[in-house]
Each structure stands twice: as C-alpha cells, then as structure tokens.
Design a protein around this motif. Structure first.
Motif, PDB file in Angstrom:
ATOM      1  N   CYS A 149       0.846  -1.185   0.000  1.00  0.00           N
ATOM      2  CA  CYS A 149       0.000   0.000   0.000  1.00  0.00           C
ATOM      3  C   CYS A 149       0.887   1.242   0.000  1.00  0.00           C
ATOM      4  N   CYS A 152       0.465   4.375   2.845  1.00  0.00           N
ATOM      5  CA  CYS A 152       1.022   4.176   4.191  1.00  0.00           C
ATOM      6  C   CYS A 152       2.375   3.477   4.137  1.00  0.00           C
ATOM      7  N   CYS A 160      -1.547  11.161  11.715  1.00  0.00           N
ATOM      8  CA  CYS A 160      -2.840  11.828  11.831  1.00  0.00           C
ATOM      9  C   CYS A 160      -2.753  13.214  11.199  1.00  0.00           C
ATOM     10  N   CYS A 201      -7.133  11.083  16.706  1.00  0.00           N
ATOM     11  CA  CYS A 201      -6.319   9.871  16.820  1.00  0.00           C
ATOM     12  C   CYS A 201      -6.195   9.394  18.263  1.00  0.00           C
ATOM     13  N   LYS A 207      -3.269   7.184  12.492  1.00  0.00           N
ATOM     14  CA  LYS A 207      -4.588   6.622  12.232  1.00  0.00           C
ATOM     15  C   LYS A 207      -4.467   5.488  11.223  1.00  0.00           C
ATOM     16  N   CYS A 209      -4.772   3.387   8.023  1.00  0.00           N
ATOM     17  CA  CYS A 209      -4.825   3.759   6.607  1.00  0.00           C
ATOM     18  C   CYS A 209      -6.160   3.302   6.018  1.00  0.00           C
ATOM     19  N   ASN A 210      -6.897   4.240   5.441  1.00  0.00           N
ATOM     20  CA  ASN A 210      -8.187   3.897   4.848  1.00  0.00           C
ATOM     21  C   ASN A 210      -8.058   3.128   3.550  1.00  0.00           C
ATOM     22  N   THR A 211      -6.940   3.280   2.867  1.00  0.00           N
ATOM     23  CA  THR A 211      -6.771   2.602   1.585  1.00  0.00           C
ATOM     24  C   THR A 211      -6.674   1.092   1.752  1.00  0.00           C
ATOM     25  N   ASP A 213      -7.143  -0.457   4.881  1.00  0.00           N
ATOM     26  CA  ASP A 213      -7.810  -0.846   6.130  1.00  0.00           C
ATOM     27  C   ASP A 213      -6.823  -1.374   7.164  1.00  0.00           C
TER      28      ASP A 213
END
Length: 346
Positions: A149, A152, A160, A201, A207, A209-211, A213
């Motif tokens: 990924c 991150c 954050c 955070c 936090k 990573c949303n990409t 998960d």
C-alpha cells in the motif's frame, strides 16, 4: 505490472477504460429469403368528438395554472384525422471494458501467472432479458496480485492529519496560553500545558490507513465491466397535421409489423417507399455504428400507425387548435388561451 498480463496490457484504474472491440463473427450472418408480409393496413383510425373533448378536459385539469373556461364554453368546429407511419429500429448491444481495481488484502486468492487469463470477450456474462438496460462487473480470473500500500508505505498506519502526527493540538479552551483568561489560573482543560490530546487519533499521533484498512497490502486485479444497452432510432413518415413529430416518441400506435432476430433485414414491399428506405438506412447505420465497440445480441423493428386528431375549436369567438395523439390519447395544446400564470407548455 499489468503489462505482463496478456490481453490486458495498458489497463488502468479510475473507471475510464475504453470499450473493447468484440471479436469478428466466425461466419457472416445468412441472408434470409424474401418472405411475404401480411396485408398492410393503411386505413386511418379516428376518435369521436366526445372522446377528443374528454381527453382535452383531462389534459387541462392536470395543469395547475390552466383555467377551465375553454372546457366549459369552448365549441369544436372541425376535426381532422391523420395517421403517419412510424418505423422504429431497436438494437440490443453488449459492450465490454476493463479497469484496474484494488481492495485491502485479507487473505484472498492470489492467482496472477498461474495460468493464462481469459480474454475480455472469453468470459461468460449472463445478459438480462432482451432490450433491458443492465450493467455487471466481473473479476477477471488469474489477474490478482499483491502490492504494498503506497499511501502508508505498507505500514497500515498513517500520521494523523489533524495533529500532524504529534498526538496533541493547541488547547481549544485557552488557545495555547495554559491559563484561564478570567482569573489567570491554570487551564483546567490542558492542566496548564497549552495543548490537549488530539481527539481524531486519541493522542496516538497516527490513524489506520483507509486505503488498505490497516493491512499494509493491497490485492490488485482487473475488473471486467459489461454493459447491455438498447440503441433506438425512429423514422416518422411525412405528416401534414402540424404536430411536432418529437411528440410521438413516447406514445404507441396501431402495430402493423414486428420483426425480431439477431440481425433484422430491411422491410420489403411496404406501400410507403420512404418507410422501406428508412428501414434499409437505419439497419445499415446500426450495423456500422454498433459493431465497432460492442456486439449486437438482438434487433427489433416495428411499424406503427400513429393516430393524430387535429381538433379546431372556438372560445370567445376566437379559433384555437389542439391535438390528440397515440393510443394513450395524449394532448398537445400549445396555444391554450386561458392560463393564469407563466408555465411551460408540455
């Protein structure tokens, strides 16, 4: 990476993949022998004066700013019937495109390189009923691989953005001074430090990573987008009623002819030569236009007789006109004389 997957070179993400040309048919479509059509019916249907006025009344009552005065006091002076032919050609097509997709890796099968990936037009896709719009997404087998990924850097966590990774922010109560403005005592919110824990955070400074998960890895694969569409063209034979022909698009008429097969062929022996010529022209145009980036699954051609009644009436000694048309008895009255506000003509 995907340049190494045969048949999918240049596939990119973002959902903007171009439609792919279908393979050439294995053999040309056979040309059917000329067949005789049932006797064409070219009589002009008509409606009664009472039915024409009832349709007019329904139309006016549906308009919030139309006064009913012409309905109460108007008088029909003349009615004329017209029935132009409408030829319609519908072509049901299937188009395919590919796009590079990704999702967090949670242990899914990684199958790229195990064997040759099937080509975009080799993958089975179940079409809906003919002439039904539909889209489907199919994951292409043997194209799935892993990658780190990038957002991150494979860590699963990112600094954050609210506190830039420090875990704390300027205290919202004392604005960083560490003291209460009213009595110069230590700020109760930050205990005099001037900073408070970052709520985004929870003070950790990072936090998930949303990409990915928080997994650090992504499964990358090719998605096949399949789109079924109905392409339609109409031809209305010349008509002298005065009604704008675009009004006829959404109404039905008396069906005189219907033909449906993979590839239809021009209508033969129709009494109106312009309709036969339109049939030949539109069929040729559809075959040229819709075989470049899609394949034709079914075609349907119809000929209908569309009833149009031109109604002349008077109200307050002035002449006006409205039209009643189609099996649905739609009404068009562009010069309706009693509107109480500015509204668009429907």
């Amino acid at each position: 990476m995907f340049d190494s997957v045969p048949g999918y070179e240049g596939t990119s993400g973002g959902g903007d993949g171009a439609y792919l040309p279908p393979p050439m048919p294995s053999m040309p479509m056979p040309v059917p022998e000329a067949s005789s059509h049932p006797e064409w019916h070219d009589n002009i249907p008509s409606i009664s004066e009472g039915r024409a006025w009832e349709a007019f009344e329904d139309y006016v009552s549906s308009k919030c700013c139309y006064s009913s005065g012409p309905i109460r006091d108007g008088v029909i002076t003349n009615m004329e019937s017209f029935a132009p032919y409408r030829y319609r050609l519908e072509t049901f097509t299937e188009a395919r495109s590919t796009e590079l997709s990704q999702e967090p890796y949670t242990g899914q099968c990684v199958d790229a390189g195990i064997q040759r990936a099937p080509g975009p037009w080799e993958i089975a896709a179940q079409p809906p009923s003919y002439f039904t719009e539909h889209e489907d997404t199919i994951r292409v087998p043997y194209t799935s691989s892993l990658k780190k990924c990038e957002p991150c850097d494979g860590m699963g966590m990112k600094p954050c953005s609210s506190c830039t990774g420090t875990g704390s922010k300027v205290c919202s109560q004392c604005n960083g001074s560490g003291q209460c403005a009213d009595n110069n005592t230590a700020c109760y919110n930050c205990n005099g430090s001037g900073r408070e824990k970052c709520s985004s955070c929870s003070g950790s400074g990072s936090k998930m990573c949303n990409t990915c998960d928080g997994k650090g890895k992504l499964l990358v694969f090719v998605n096949l987008k399949v789109k079924w569409s109905t392409e339609k063209d109409d031809y209305v034979a010349q008509d002298s009623s005065g009604l704008r022909m675009e009004k006829l698009v959404k109404v039905s008429g008396k069906e005189l002819f219907r033909d449906a097969q993979i590839m239809v062929y021009p209508v033969l022996g129709f009494p109106d030569v312009s309709v036969a010529q339109a049939s030949e022209r539109l069929i040729r145009d559809h075959q040229v236009k819709y075989t470049k980036n899609s394949r034709i699954l079914q075609q349907r051609q119809t000929i209908e007789l569309i009833t149009i009644t031109k109604v002349n009436y008077t109200w307050k000694e002035k002449p006006y006109v409205y039209y009643v048309y189609g099996n649905e008895l739609k009404v068009n009255a562009e010069d309706y004389p009693a509107t109480c506000c500015c509204c668009s003509v429907m």
